[in-house]
Design a protein around this motif. Structure first.
Motif, short mmCIF file in Angstrom:
data_model
loop_
_atom_site.label_atom_id
_atom_site.label_comp_id
_atom_site.label_asym_id
_atom_site.label_seq_id
_atom_site.Cartn_x
_atom_site.Cartn_y
_atom_site.Cartn_z
N PHE A 75 -30.92 76.80 13.44
CA PHE A 75 -31.61 77.23 12.44
C PHE A 75 -31.91 75.79 11.65
N SER A 76 -33.19 75.90 11.06
CA SER A 76 -33.36 75.05 9.80
C SER A 76 -33.45 76.01 8.16
N VAL A 77 -33.05 75.42 7.40
CA VAL A 77 -33.13 76.22 6.19
C VAL A 77 -33.72 75.38 5.28
N ALA A 78 -34.47 76.37 4.14
CA ALA A 78 -34.90 75.91 2.93
C ALA A 78 -33.97 76.31 1.69
N GLU A 79 -33.49 75.20 1.25
CA GLU A 79 -32.40 75.53 -0.06
C GLU A 79 -32.93 75.11 -1.40
N THR A 80 -32.77 75.77 -2.29
CA THR A 80 -33.11 75.44 -3.64
C THR A 80 -32.15 74.73 -4.33
N PRO A 81 -32.32 73.88 -5.36
CA PRO A 81 -31.22 73.29 -5.90
C PRO A 81 -29.98 74.16 -6.32
N GLY A 136 -28.86 76.39 -4.80
CA GLY A 136 -28.00 76.73 -3.56
C GLY A 136 -28.60 78.10 -2.76
N GLN A 137 -29.72 78.53 -3.50
CA GLN A 137 -30.12 79.64 -2.51
C GLN A 137 -30.97 79.22 -1.35
N ILE A 138 -30.89 80.09 -0.25
CA ILE A 138 -31.45 79.96 0.93
C ILE A 138 -32.65 80.83 0.82
N VAL A 139 -33.94 80.25 1.02
CA VAL A 139 -35.15 81.04 0.51
C VAL A 139 -35.96 81.09 1.82
N VAL A 199 -39.63 83.94 5.37
CA VAL A 199 -39.55 83.37 3.90
C VAL A 199 -39.19 84.66 3.06
N ARG A 200 -38.20 84.59 2.08
CA ARG A 200 -37.84 85.84 1.32
C ARG A 200 -39.30 86.10 0.44
N ARG A 201 -39.16 87.29 0.18
CA ARG A 201 -40.52 87.95 -0.29
C ARG A 201 -40.72 87.21 -1.69
N GLU A 202 -39.69 87.06 -2.69
CA GLU A 202 -40.12 86.32 -3.90
C GLU A 202 -40.33 85.18 -4.03
N PHE A 203 -40.14 84.43 -2.64
CA PHE A 203 -40.64 83.12 -2.67
C PHE A 203 -42.14 82.91 -1.78
N ASN A 204 -42.62 83.96 -1.41
CA ASN A 204 -43.97 83.88 -0.68
C ASN A 204 -45.11 83.48 -1.74
N GLY A 205 -45.99 82.75 -1.12
CA GLY A 205 -47.16 82.18 -1.98
C GLY A 205 -46.98 80.79 -2.06
N TYR A 206 -45.86 80.04 -1.57
CA TYR A 206 -45.50 78.75 -2.03
C TYR A 206 -45.98 77.92 -0.65
N GLY A 207 -46.33 78.34 0.35
CA GLY A 207 -46.69 77.40 1.43
C GLY A 207 -45.50 77.03 2.21
N LEU A 208 -44.43 77.64 1.83
CA LEU A 208 -43.11 77.16 2.65
C LEU A 208 -43.01 77.24 4.10
N ALA A 209 -43.91 78.19 4.52
CA ALA A 209 -43.70 78.66 6.14
C ALA A 209 -43.92 77.27 6.93
N LEU A 210 -45.28 76.57 6.48
CA LEU A 210 -45.26 75.54 7.40
C LEU A 210 -44.59 74.16 7.42
N PRO A 211 -44.10 73.94 6.20
CA PRO A 211 -42.87 72.69 6.31
C PRO A 211 -41.68 72.87 6.83
#
Length: 334
Positions: free
Chosen positions: A61-67, A69-72, A95-107
């Motif tokens: 796994f690769s994860v996206a973490e906010t400052p 500590g949330q894994i989004v 990508v968790r629902r509340e973080f959709n729309g930021y273009g996070l999926a591609l990076p």
């Protein structure tokens, strides 16, 4: 990394990094956010299952973490490639629902892909859920090539997902491939009716090949399979095209037909003696081509589908333009 919401322009700061053992409960939370308890890899609903597959290297796994500590968001690659050991598979993107729309999926997917690219493999592939465009667009942005469809995979009555569209009985998957190794496929037997789309995919992948002659079935059979008892779906890989090929394929069909909603997707080698004869046998049994899978490290494979008693419904399947020619070809065969 700083991302901005596409409509509100609100900022989201995330760090992309490999999995840590403490991430396991957050991965479960991400999967439940998207799929409830119906995700197709049930072992990922336990911390022990996640840790086992991470430690064995089977799923990374690769994860996206906010400052704070949330894994989004999460994405993984499978080193074994599932049915195809010469490839890695990009999978489990959420990508968790509340973080959709930021273009996070591609990076996030690029992070996982970059790790997989360090492995000595022939290529990467992805089977994207065929009820939305997000994964197809993400894979295109990663440099993947559209290579067709796997039809009738997930029973929509047994699978929780966010998007309600299409009239299909079972949700399809779109297939995409990215070359990682050598640029020459070697001899490939391409059936005439499949050649135009296959050659288009080969050009997009930047690979060369030569037409292999037809041949009779000979020698032993070698098969691999994935069977999903929840969705009554069977994936078969025919690595060789031996004398018993018709008998074995007919037996697999008969067994799957005993399931109420059974369907079969066949990966047929086009790089072995007897490929031409095996293709004709599969067609005789009711299979029809739906795509192509090159760059496996074990030759080139043709995708074929047998719906058994499940209707093939294509209206409403969302797809980017690169997949439309494959849908058109499938429609001509129905």
């Amino acid at each position: 990394m700083l991302l901005f919401h596409k409509t509100t322009r609100q900022a989201l700061e995330v760090a992309l990094r490999p999995f840590r053992p403490s991430d396991a409960p957050h991965i479960i939370a991400c999967l439940r956010d998207a799929y409830g308890d119906t995700y197709v890899k049930p072992y990922l609903y336990t911390e022990e299952g996640i840790l086992h597959h991470e430690e064995s290297g089977e799923l990374c796994f690769s994860v996206a973490e906010t400052p704070d500590g949330q894994i989004v968001g999460i994405t993984a690659y499978a080193q074994s490639g599932g049915l195809f050991p010469g490839m890695s598979e990009i999978a489990c993107q959420v990508v968790r629902r509340e973080f959709n729309g930021y273009g996070l999926a591609l990076p996030l997917a690029l992070h996982a892909m970059g790790r997989a690219e360090r492995l000595p493999l022939a290529g990467q592939y992805a089977r994207a859920l065929g009820c939305h465009l997000i994964s197809q667009k993400t894979l295109k942005g990663m440099g993947f090539t559209a290579c067709g469809f796997l039809l009738n995979v997930f029973n929509k009555e047994r699978f929780t997902y966010r998007y309600q569209n299409g009239s299909y009985a079972k949700i399809p998957q779109s297939l995409a491939v990215k070359r990682q190794g050598a640029g020459h496929l070697g001899p490939v037997f391409l059936p005439e009716e499949c050649a135009p789309l296959a050659e288009q995919s080969f050009r997009s992948l930047g690979v060369t090949w030569e037409q292999a002659p037809g041949g009779a079935l000979s020698g032993p059979d070698e098969w691999a399979w994935e069977s999903d008892a929840v969705h009554d779906t069977l994936f078969l890989r025919a690595r060789t095209c031996g004398e018993a090929f018709p008998e074995h394929l007919a037996a697999a069909l008969q067994a799957e037909a005993a399931r109420k909603d059974g369907t079969v997707n066949l990966f047929l080698s086009l790089s072995r003696p007897g490929s031409a004869a095996a293709y004709e046998e599969a067609r005789r049994l009711g299979f029809f081509p739906t795509g192509i899978l090159p760059c496996t490290g074990d030759g080139t494979y043709l995708l074929l589908h047998h719906p058994l008693q499940v209707p093939v419904r294509l209206d409403g399947i969302p797809c980017i333009p690169e997949y439309e020619p494959f849908l058109d070809q499938i429609r001509r065969q129905l």
